[in-house]
Enzyme design. Structure first.
Site, short mmCIF file in Angstrom:
data_model
loop_
_atom_site.label_atom_id
_atom_site.label_comp_id
_atom_site.label_asym_id
_atom_site.label_seq_id
_atom_site.Cartn_x
_atom_site.Cartn_y
_atom_site.Cartn_z
N ASP A 10 0.78 -1.22 -0.17
CA ASP A 10 -0.02 -0.03 0.08
C ASP A 10 1.09 1.25 0.10
O ASP A 10 1.68 1.27 0.94
CB ASP A 10 -0.91 -0.03 1.17
CG ASP A 10 -2.01 0.92 1.26
OD1 ASP A 10 -2.20 1.75 0.11
OD2 ASP A 10 -2.58 0.90 2.27
N ASP A 105 -2.99 2.59 -5.74
CA ASP A 105 -1.86 2.32 -4.93
C ASP A 105 -2.02 1.27 -4.06
O ASP A 105 -1.20 1.48 -3.12
CB ASP A 105 -2.09 3.84 -4.05
CG ASP A 105 -3.47 3.89 -3.34
OD1 ASP A 105 -4.23 3.25 -3.66
OD2 ASP A 105 -3.67 4.58 -2.53
N GLU A 106 -2.66 0.21 -4.39
CA GLU A 106 -2.79 -0.88 -3.43
C GLU A 106 -2.67 -2.34 -4.26
O GLU A 106 -3.43 -2.18 -5.25
CB GLU A 106 -3.94 -0.82 -2.86
CG GLU A 106 -4.05 -0.94 -1.50
CD GLU A 106 -5.52 -0.87 -0.95
OE1 GLU A 106 -5.99 -1.79 -0.08
OE2 GLU A 106 -6.19 0.00 -1.19
#
Lengths: 350, 367
Positions: A10, A105-106
């Site tokens: 993350d 983003d993950e």
């Protein structure tokens, strides 16, 4: 079944991190990416100095500015974020092909079969963090665990720049003391219900019989029963099937009537077309419009169709608008895509 | 207008004409059937502006000639539910239609006859005649493959190709294609290709029987008209270019097997019970002398069947929408069926062993 090794990576306040990387003067002052107050926007990401003021993502910008009047607000450069995200995803793919991106983003990574780093999930996590920082300047928080939901909790455990590992032999101890609020799916409503039942930790949850949980929470009761015991059989889904593509706008001033709504339609359809193009024009199953009125009531209306036709959207819009017939705060247009398995029927070369 | 007629003389033309009338209408008068009684008989007309059907029958007595439009479905439901052999009198009284039979009386609303649309008379350029049985066979053999509400509007119908000594029908929904040809004693020069819309095809076939009695066709620029004894059917034509079926019929298949048609159909029907309800996929495993049919669904339930076939050659695994195969086996009228395959991504050809008047092309599914 072989014990799995799942990583959850993350990026730390991703959009803000990209902005601070490119403009270091933003590093130590509260800043956020989000829509402006005039446009009634919300915060999408903010840096840690802003968080110290209580600002968080999804908060209306107006409220964020009340909490932190000198907050620096940026509109966001999503093409840039997307390209940085691709660089980071490429690093994930150097480690394994079993990557499930959850957003820009993950991502989850299944590294069960990875031999590099002597198969050590800890070393792999460290490598991901180093490579991301070296190649993109973005810090990651990584969690490693034998199950997806635990890996996700672990990545959040020592954020920012965290690395937290829950080894298989630690799962039982870790889960026992875990507050139920940290479980995926336990939001304010379920947390209140559990609290009423005197359940605070997963240890408490384990003492509650499966029958009671199912009676109280339905299907989710079964999930709670499993999660409190460290069980999560969900596999890494490499291709997350996209179900719809849409474009929407919250207007600076409410659109007073249907006529104004209709004039706003072409711009939205233009953006929808652009997005369809970016996704390679996937097969369309349905068309829909979304209308949020000034009183925040929301309505959507859809119809089957295979092509983006302005006339169809105009029809949907007038029908949807008539449901409340009042000024409109937000308009959206979109398409639902044909599920992949239905496309498995091959077509004749007509 | 006043006449009387036996229930039996009215019912068949009324049922067929009412079939054309759509349940939901934009124009109120389109829900009605036009009754026109004259010296020479009673005619009934139903239309949806695309397809028009006129049926003719003989009243037992005509007291006063005239015309009226009345709600088609209500009229049919009333006549249907009257006892057999009832004598029905029908009269227009103060703008309402009054139907009497024995001790029953029904008063129906009417709409002005002048509002009832009729499809303009076709500028008939070509007239020809076919045995009804021939046209019925051609439609029955292919119409199941027509598309429904496809954006490629020209697929929502059936191609009727008429050339000297030959009639052919073709239908396809983009996943499967059906083509059937028969020789016929006609002279058409140059060859004519018309696309009859889906609804027109389904209504037309109801007028036909297996006999050698003629059905005469009038081909216009934008309409086709068919006469069979007591009925006149008119349909608008779909303006478009129908795909060339010859490009679609596979030529390169090297794996040819023959199966008992009824047996294979039963095997597929049983297997289909446990296929995915939405996508209907089944897996065929072709081996020497044996065809294995397998299906499973999201609940992980499984079906497996084996059926004896005439086959020597390489083995092949291929997936299909089982409904497409069953549709074909339902219309082939030979005891045995021949299926030609090439590879899992290429179309299959189904026909009578050695080739008959019909060919069926089915694209596989990737399973």
């Amino acid at each position: 079944m072989k014990t799995r090794k799942i990583l959850h990576a993350d990026c730390d306040c991703f959009f803000a991190a990209v902005e601070m990387r490119d403009n270091p003067s933003l590093r130590d002052v509260p800043m956020a990416i989000g829509g402006s107050v005039e446009r009634r926007g919300v915060i999408s990401t903010c840096n840690y100095p802003a968080r110290a003021f209580g600002v968080h993502s999804a908060m209306p910008t107006a409220r964020a500015l009340r909490l932190c009047p000198h907050l620096i607000l940026l509109p966001g450069n999503f093409d840039l974020y997307r390209s940085v995200s691709q660089q980071i995803q490429a690093i994930f793919h150097e480690l394994t092909s079993l990557v499930e991106p959850l957003s820009l983003d993950e991502a989850f990574l299944d590294v069960t079969e990875v031999d590099r780093f002597r198969g050590s999930a800890t070393w792999m996590a460290r490598w991901l963090k180093e490579e991301s920082l070296r190649r993109t300047g973005i810090t990651l928080s990584v969690g490693a665990a034998p199950a997806k939901y635990l890996a996700k909790i672990a990545s959040d455990w020592e954020k920012p720049d965290g690395l937290f590992v829950i080894a298989p032999h630690q799962v039982d101890t870790f889960v026992r003391q875990l507050p139920v609020k940290r479980l995926h799916g336990v939001g304010p409503a379920n947390a209140a219900k559990l609290d009423e039942m005197g359940i605070v930790t997963c240890e408490d949850l384990r003492e509650c019989s499966l029958d009671t949980l199912i009676a109280r929470f339905g299907k989710f009761g079964y999930r709670l029963h499993e999660l409190s015991r460290g069980i999560d059989h969900r596999e890494i889904k490499i291709e997350r099937e996209r179900k719809s593509i849409s474009a929407e706008t919250t207007y600076q001033h409410d659109l007073p009537d249907l006529e104004h709504c209709q004039s706003a339609l072409p711009a939205l359809l233009q953006r929808l077309e652009e997005r369809m193009q970016r996704h390679g024009h996937p097969a369309i199953d349905k068309l829909f419009v979304k209308v949020r009125f000034e009183d925040f009531s929301l309505t959507t209306l859809e119809t089957s169709g295979q092509r983006i036709e302005a006339g169809t959207f105009a029809n949907l819009l007038s029908q949807a608008w008539q449901r409340a017939s009042r000024p409109v705060r937000l308009l959206g247009v979109g398409v639902r895509l044909t599920p992949a398995d239905r496309q498995r029927q091959l077509a004749l070369p007509l | 207008m006043k006449f009387s007629i036996s229930r039996e003389a009215l019912l068949r033309p009324l049922a067929l004409v009412a079939g054309v009338v759509e349940r939901r209408q934009t124009l109120p008068v389109l829900s009605n059937v036009l009754l026109d009684v004259r010296e020479e008989g009673l005619s009934l007309t139903g239309t949806d502006l695309e397809v028009e059907l006129i049926g003719r029958t003989m009243p037992s007595q005509v007291e006063e000639q005239g015309a009226a439009t009345v709600p088609a479905r209500k009229l049919m439901d009333i006549c249907k539910s009257l006892p057999d052999q009832s004598e029905i009198t029908f009269a227009l009284e103060e703008g309402r239609a009054v139907l009497r039979s024995g001790r029953s009386r029904f008063t129906l609303s009417t709409l002005p006859v002048a509002e009832f649309p009729n499809i303009e008379d076709t500028q008939g350029s070509i007239e020809l005649s076919l045995p009804r049985g021939t046209l019925k066979h051609l439609i029955d053999a292919t119409s199941f493959a027509m598309a429904q509400q496809d954006v490629r509007y020209y697929l929502n119908g059936m191609l009727l190709e008429l050339r000297s000594n030959l009639v052919r029908t073709v239908a396809t929904d983009g996943h499967r294609l059906a083509v059937c040809s028969r020789s016929a004693d006609i002279e058409v020069e140059p060859a004519q290709k018309l696309i009859i819309p889906r609804k027109g095809v389904l209504e037309l076939v109801r007028l036909l029987d297996d006999s050698d009695e003629p059905v005469s066709l009038t081909l216009g620029a934008s309409h086709v008209r068919a006469h069979t004894g007591d009925f006149t059917f008119t349909s608008k034509l779909v303006d478009g270019k129908f795909p060339d079926y010859e490009r679609v019929v596979p030529r390169g298949g090297d794996k040819v097997f023959i199966a008992e048609r009824a047996q294979l159909r039963q095997v597929l029907s049983r297997t289909s019970i446990l296929s995915n309800e939405k996508y209907r996929g089944v897996r065929l495993q072709l081996e020497e002398g044996n065809l294995q049919v397998m299906a499973n669904n999201p609940e992980q339930e499984e079906a497996e069947e084996n059926v004896e076939i005439e086959y020597t050659g390489a083995s092949l695994e291929i997936g299909f929408n089982v409904s497409y195969l069953i549709d074909v086996l339902n219309v082939l009228d030979e005891d045995r069926v021949q299926m030609t395959l090439a590879d899992p991504n290429s179309s299959a050809l189904l026909e009578e062993p050695g080739g008959g008047d019909a060919m069926y092309v089915v694209m596989p599914m990737r399973l």
